[in-house]
Design an enzyme around this catalytic site. Structure first.
Site, short mmCIF file in Angstrom:
data_model
loop_
_atom_site.label_atom_id
_atom_site.label_comp_id
_atom_site.label_asym_id
_atom_site.label_seq_id
_atom_site.Cartn_x
_atom_site.Cartn_y
_atom_site.Cartn_z
CG PHE A 1 -71.26 -32.02 15.31
CD1 PHE A 1 -70.11 -32.74 14.98
CD2 PHE A 1 -71.30 -31.39 16.55
CE1 PHE A 1 -69.03 -32.81 15.84
CE2 PHE A 1 -70.22 -31.46 17.43
CZ PHE A 1 -69.09 -32.17 17.08
CG ASP B 1 -75.42 -23.98 18.52
OD1 ASP B 1 -76.09 -24.91 18.06
OD2 ASP B 1 -74.21 -24.07 18.79
#
Ligand code: BDR
Ligand code: CA
Length: 317
Positions: free
Chosen positions: A166, A241
């Protein structure tokens, strides 16, 4: 112990939110700024979400700035199908108790780099638009960057398309600029983040930490997990993340191999692909350290310890 000077560029986002909380709680770093960009949702939302999370954490003194609202080229790509309408569905988060600073994020990044007397670790867990714009403004300022750790790309898989991850897919031109800039770049991609699954039991551990932060994170991950249960059925959710922030603050959690990496910007089926020369077949010099392994036990320990530090003591005046 010398603290790591940290700049965070994000698009919260559930996994960004956990990464941000972990950094805010970590005693070994000083966060110079949090900048936000369009990605999982519009930049207005990502900027508000960062400040919601920081309000929840009781850390309202770190400057937050909004940056690019669209990629360098092409139409914005968002991930509301994964993160919900606001980008952070699943928990009752407080409204932001502080305003964003008026600066454009790439300018703040440059200013913070120029103003730092210490080397800086820059962590980007979003499309790389802000970082590319900062580089185009002032490449010299990036001499201050000791490590640029990005969550993005992959050597072997995709999640938006079969070929692309993404954050790179959402702005391949920006990713190309960043990868071509000759920076000490550590690319934490899907090859390792897809191994770092937080199971239902892990989410219960977070809920069991108690307090507002434990409850909020568990609520967020219950929601985020929905997407992974529907699409992948892994029995949990990867915290992409948080892997990058963990590596930035505890180097060695992720293992890397140097590779020449190029970003495909034109392919009919492969736009946004990070083409990683694992075996050196091109003979080109490596421009990134590409993540090839992750110590999952150490990652989970890092996350649980970080979340267990809340509520944080008041910062020194
Ligand atoms: C990346 O895309 C976003 O949806 C997540 O926040 C993460 O940064 C994973 O491909
Ligand atoms: Ca993100």
């Amino acid at each position: 112990m010398k603290k790591i000077s940290l700049l965070l560029d994000m698009d919260p986002g559930h996994d960004d939110a956990v990464a941000l909380l972990a950094a805010l709680a970590h005693p070994g770093c000083r966060i110079l700024a949090v900048t936000t960009v369009a990605g999982n949702t519009a930049v207005e939302n990502t900027c508000a979400n960062a400040r919601r999370i920081m309000t929840l954490a009781g850390r309202t003194g770190v400057p937050v700035a909004a940056g690019a609202s669209r990629p360098l080229s092409g139409r914005p790509v968002t991930a509301e199908n994964v993160h919900g309408r606001t980008g952070l569905e699943g928990a009752n988060l407080p409204e932001p108790a502080f305003a964003a600073v008026p600066d454009f994020a790439p300018e703040l990044i440059v200013r913070r780099l120029r103003g730092s007397s210490q080397p800086v670790t820059l962590v980007a867990t979003a499309p790389l638009t802000n970082i590319a714009l900062a580089l185009l403004r002032d490449r010299e300022a990036f001499h201050r960057v000791e490590r640029l750790v990005i969550m993005g790309g992959a050597a072997g898989e995709g999640n938006v398309t079969p070929a692309a991850e993404f954050n790179v897919y959402a702005d391949p031109e920006a990713a190309g600029i960043v990868l071509g800039a000759g920076l000490p770049l550590f690319m934490v991609g899907l090859d390792v983040t897809h191994q770092a699954i937080m199971t239902g039991k892990d989410i219960e551990t977070m809920r069991g930490l108690g307090g507002d932060v434990g409850a909020a994170v568990a609520g967020l991950l219950d929601f985020y997990r929905g997407h992974y249960d529907r699409v992948y059925a892994w029995g949990g959710v990867p915290l992409h993340d948080a892997c990058a922030v963990a590596e930035a603050l505890c180097p060695g959690i992720v293992t890397f191999s140097p590779m020449a990496v190029e970003v495909e910007t034109r392919g009919e089926f492969t736009r946004g692909r990070t083409v990683c020369d694992r075996w050196g077949v091109t003979g080109k010099p490596a421009n990134a350290a590409v993540a090839t392994g992750i110590r999952i036990g150490a990652l989970k320990k890092f996350i649980f310890e970080a979340l267990g530090r809340f509520p944080l003591p008041s910062p020194p005046r």
